[in-house]
Design an enzyme around this catalytic site. Structure first.
Site, PDB file in Angstrom:
ATOM      1  N   TYR A   1     -15.072   0.451   7.713  1.00 44.25           N
ATOM      2  CA  TYR A   1     -15.471   1.813   8.035  1.00 44.25           C
ATOM      3  C   TYR A   1     -16.897   1.809   8.567  1.00 44.25           C
ATOM      4  O   TYR A   1     -17.656   0.850   8.345  1.00 44.25           O
ATOM      5  CB  TYR A   1     -15.474   2.674   6.765  1.00 44.25           C
TER       6      TYR A   1
ATOM      7  N   GLU B   1     -14.184   6.232  -1.320  1.00 37.91           N
ATOM      8  CA  GLU B   1     -14.866   6.364  -2.626  1.00 37.91           C
ATOM      9  C   GLU B   1     -16.377   6.427  -2.451  1.00 37.91           C
ATOM     10  O   GLU B   1     -17.141   5.944  -3.292  1.00 37.91           O
ATOM     11  CB  GLU B   1     -14.469   5.242  -3.585  1.00 37.91           C
TER      12      GLU B   1
ATOM     13  N   ASN C   1      -8.988   9.818   9.330  1.00 34.00           N
ATOM     14  CA  ASN C   1      -8.603   8.907   8.259  1.00 34.00           C
ATOM     15  C   ASN C   1      -7.695   9.619   7.264  1.00 34.00           C
ATOM     16  O   ASN C   1      -8.128  10.594   6.646  1.00 34.00           O
ATOM     17  CB  ASN C   1      -9.861   8.392   7.540  1.00 34.00           C
ATOM     18  N   GLU C   2      -6.466   9.156   7.158  1.00 33.02           N
ATOM     19  CA  GLU C   2      -5.488   9.759   6.246  1.00 33.02           C
ATOM     20  C   GLU C   2      -5.510  11.286   6.379  1.00 33.02           C
ATOM     21  O   GLU C   2      -5.508  12.010   5.382  1.00 33.02           O
ATOM     22  CB  GLU C   2      -5.770   9.350   4.794  1.00 33.02           C
TER      23      GLU C   2
ATOM     24  N   GLU D   1      -3.655  -0.180   4.774  1.00 31.29           N
ATOM     25  CA  GLU D   1      -4.338  -0.305   3.484  1.00 31.29           C
ATOM     26  C   GLU D   1      -3.329  -0.773   2.451  1.00 31.29           C
ATOM     27  O   GLU D   1      -2.621   0.026   1.840  1.00 31.29           O
ATOM     28  CB  GLU D   1      -4.962   1.027   3.032  1.00 31.29           C
TER      29      GLU D   1
END
Ligand SMILES: *[C@@H]1O[C@H](CO)[C@@H](O)[C@H](O)[C@H]1NC(C)=O
Ligand SMILES: *[C@@H]1O[C@H](CO)[C@@H](O)[C@H](O)[C@H]1NC(C)=O
Ligand SMILES: *[C@@H]1O[C@H](CO)[C@@H](O)[C@H](O)[C@H]1NC(C)=O
Length: 682
Positions: A105, A151, A210-211, A292
């Site tokens: 990232y 996170e 992202n997602e 992932e």
């Protein structure tokens, strides 16, 4: 399924090319029409001079690299979770496991910490990191977000977006949000241009969002804008892609003319057939990719360390690879959430609520937090060996050393006049409401809110604090009277009449939520009231806010001229009744190695070594007991340790000895044997 060039024109490369060259494309076109798809280049076409270096063969369902079928087994390693001097050895260890690609990232908030301020040096030198990765023989999968989850605090989105636009709607077509993303990409993307595969570099893929399917907004105008904005820089020099969790919300993340991939871990490998089917429904052809695959998992404070069995991981990887899929192991090397960069989670259904992530991002990954190989590493390497050629690389891991016990002297009380002078930033702000971290453009640390208590008509009377984010130590005239906590959902405590005049709430930001919620501003946002005799509630409405960002610079400045200013009686306390105390000490290093600062016996706080913020510690909650101290931080001779402890000193009840920390050669991430935390609910 397409490159940036194609996304902009929204046309089909193959059809367009057909008018120029009626070659191997004809057959592909027929198939393309039958499946109703825009098709990438066939092998023969890809050898053309102007063909993209990296593309998709929708007939053979594979990637094409310079015209040849290609699959990757990649590993995630985020440069911002290791010190720059460790980047090369971490990458080399990854390469030695057989990985042929690196996945990282890019963290917006790291590079753009305040509006208009950019950082590209040291740990923020992403270009250098990617250049080292190229030198170490990796293809690169770049995930610039700009939302990255990971996170990290606020999922990598800068806190100052809230400072500038209090009502900003992150990750949507909000004009303020997309204007800021546009500015950010204009800074970031030109720096990476030479690294794209089409320009002779090794970046083969660039992610868009992202997602996003998992985000409640489901805003396709935003996604299409972001695709075009990314394509503006990437053009056809690398492949654009998305990653989405395989569930019913997946289609919210799919972007037209962008290659779709999915992500899942060992717990879902048993349903792999139905996962691929879901992906095929979005995108009927092309290679299958798990972007992932989780060899471990993230851990929150106050739960068990999330371990995952190496054998189960290796078997699951084998299963994924048996579908000819490409795969990225997230994380292959996790590293550390140094400073205040750890994020938090919040479950909207309410059973767990807010939980902050630990400082370590060891993740029970394939490599450990210090970059060492594990048993899982050996098992994974054997599986990779079956599909890719293992390079012959000699590894030279750093030693892990125990430097032993270091005594710490209490030197400064945060709430004292000296403490405020040394560590408060700017002048306190008086207003009818407490100011938030974001209103003060403060990334993290502490805020102190103070007001004068009114005459109470009850003894005791309940103090109530609404919308506390995240934790408050409550003082009256600098004497601790209790703790409020968002995690524990404790928002009230009784105050006795006559305790004193000044009410003080010292509020800790424990990390902004990084998943699903993108509005986790910090401070106190609701009413603060005192219960009245008649059942009513008296609002407390005049507040002075003092900033304590706890940046290492301020701490170091104090330490440089640091003589102890702590009252001798206070210095002997175990319970810190008068608020946080700064403890300082030195230790001698004769041989440099990695080490772990064991925080056993301390409460909660933040630790610095040689002026570097190692991160938050909280051994009382666990499961993380030790903080990783990278060898790159240490020097021969004297080294310094500073703790800002919020709650309790490492002291016996009666002892007069100095409190201490211990530097161990092994990590302790699984709790203390005597205080093993409860198994998490899920
Ligand atoms: C994987 O690729 C090989 C070689 O192209 C092919 O023979 C095999 O059928 C493929 N397997 C699957 C499950 O698609
Ligand atoms: C923040 O976002 C969540 C959903 O993501 C929503 O439920 C909540 O109301 C929002 N809070 C504020 C203050 O906007
Ligand atoms: C304080 O720390 C030392 C060194 O880490 C440890 O051995 C000791 O048990 C701790 N003391 C208390 C009272 O927790």
């Amino acid at each position: 399924m397409s490159t940036g060039e194609e996304s902009k024109s929204a046309g089909c490369r193959c059809t367009r090319k057909l008018t120029l060259a009626m070659s191997g494309c004809v057959m592909i076109l027929v198939i393309a029409l039958t499946v109703g798809l825009c098709v990438g280049l066939s092998g023969s076409d890809a050898s053309r001079e102007d063909a993209p270096a990296f593309s998709i063969d929708h007939v053979a369902n594979t990637f094409l690299l310079n015209g040849k079928p290609f699959r990757y087994v990649s590993g995630s390693f985020h440069y911002f979770r290791a010190l720059p001097d460790a980047w090369r050895s971490r990458l080399r260890t990854m390469r030695a496991a057989g990985l042929n690609a690196l996945d990282t990232y890019v963290e917006w908030s790291l590079h753009n910490p305040h509006d208009g301020v950019y950082d590209w040096e040291g740990i923020a030198d992403v270009v250098k990191f990617l250049e080292i990765a190229q030198e170490e023989d990796f293809y690169i999968i770049l995930r610039p977000g700009p939302y990255i989850c990971a996170e990290r605090d606020n999922g990598g989105l800068p806190h100052w977006l809230f400072t500038k636009y209090p009502n900003i709607k992150m990750r949507t077509n909000d004009p303020n949000y997309i204007a800021e993303v546009g500015k950010w990409y204009a800074q970031l993307m030109p720096r990476l241009k030479h690294l794209l595969i089409g320009n002779g570099g090794k970046i083969i893929m660039v992610q868009v969002e992202n997602e996003y399917g998992a985000y409640h907004a489901c805003d396709h105008d935003y996604l299409n804008w972001l695709r075009d904005e990314t394509a503006k820089y990437v053009q056809d020099k690398a492949l654009l892609f998305t990653v989405d969790i395989p569930d019913e919300r997946m289609s919210c993340g799919k972007i037209e003319n962008v290659f779709a991939t999915t992500d899942f871990g060992i717990d879902r490998v048993h349903e792999i057939e139905s996962i691929w089917k879901m992906l095929r429904q979005l995108q009927p052809t092309g290679p299958l990719v798990n972007s992932e695959f989780y060899p471990g998992w993230l851990t929150h404070w106050q739960e068990m360390n999330q371990r995952r069995d190496g054998k189960v991981v290796a078997d699951a990887l084998k299963t994924i690879l048996s579908y000819n899929a490409s795969v990225n192991l997230y994380m292959f090397f996790g590293g550390t959430n140094f400073g205040f960069t750890a994020g938090a989670n919040f479950d909207l259904d309410g059973s767990i609520g807010y939980t902050a992530d630990i400082t370590s991002y060891d993740y029970d990954a394939v490599m450990d937090e210090a970059g060492g190989v594990t048993q899982k590493y050996e098992l994974v390497r054997q599986v990779i060996d079956e599909v890719l050629e293992l390079p012959k690389i000699e590894l030279n891991p750093a030693k892990r050393l125990a430097y032993g016990k270091v005594e710490l002297t209490p030197v400064l009380e945060l709430l004292s006049p000296d403490g405020r002078k040394a560590l408060a930033k700017g002048t306190p702000v008086v207003a009818d409401k407490p100011k938030s971290f974001e209103e003060l453009d403060q990334y993290s640390g502490l805020l102190l809110y103070e007001t004068t208590l009114p005459n109470m008509d009850l003894d005791p009377a309940l103090l109530q604090v609404e919308q506390l984010r995240d934790r408050a130590h409550v003082f009256i005239d600098q004497q601790l009277v209790g703790t409020l906590s968002r995690e524990a959902r404790i928002y009230a405590l009784p105050l006795s009449k006559g305790w004193g005049n000044t009410l003080q709430l010292l509020v800790e930001n424990q990390g902004r939520i990084n998943y699903d919620v993108s509005n986790d501003t910090k401070g106190i946002f609701g009413k603060i009231t005192l219960q009245l005799h008649n059942g009513g509630a008296l609002p407390l409405e005049e507040w002075t806010t003092t900033s304590f960002p706890l940046e290492p610079k301020a701490i170091e400045q104090w330490r440089a001229n640091g003589v102890s200013k702590v009252d001798p009686i206070v210095a002997l306390q175990r319970l810190l009744r008068t608020g946080p105390i700064l403890y300082a000490g030195n230790f001698k290093v004769e041989e440099i190695g990695d080490t772990y600062m064991n925080m056993a016996g301390w409460g909660k706080g933040v630790a610095y070594v040689n002026g570097f913020n190692l991160g938050r510690y909280w051994p009382l909650a666990g499961p993380q007991i030790t903080l990783y101290v990278p060898n790159e931080l240490l020097k021969l001779g004297e080294n310094s340790v500073v703790l800002l402890e919020y709650q309790r000193a490492n002291k016996t009840r009666s002892g007069t000895e100095l409190p201490a920390v211990q530097f161990d050669a092994v990590a302790q991430l699984d709790g203390q044997s005597s205080e093993v935390p409860q198994q998490p609910k899920n």
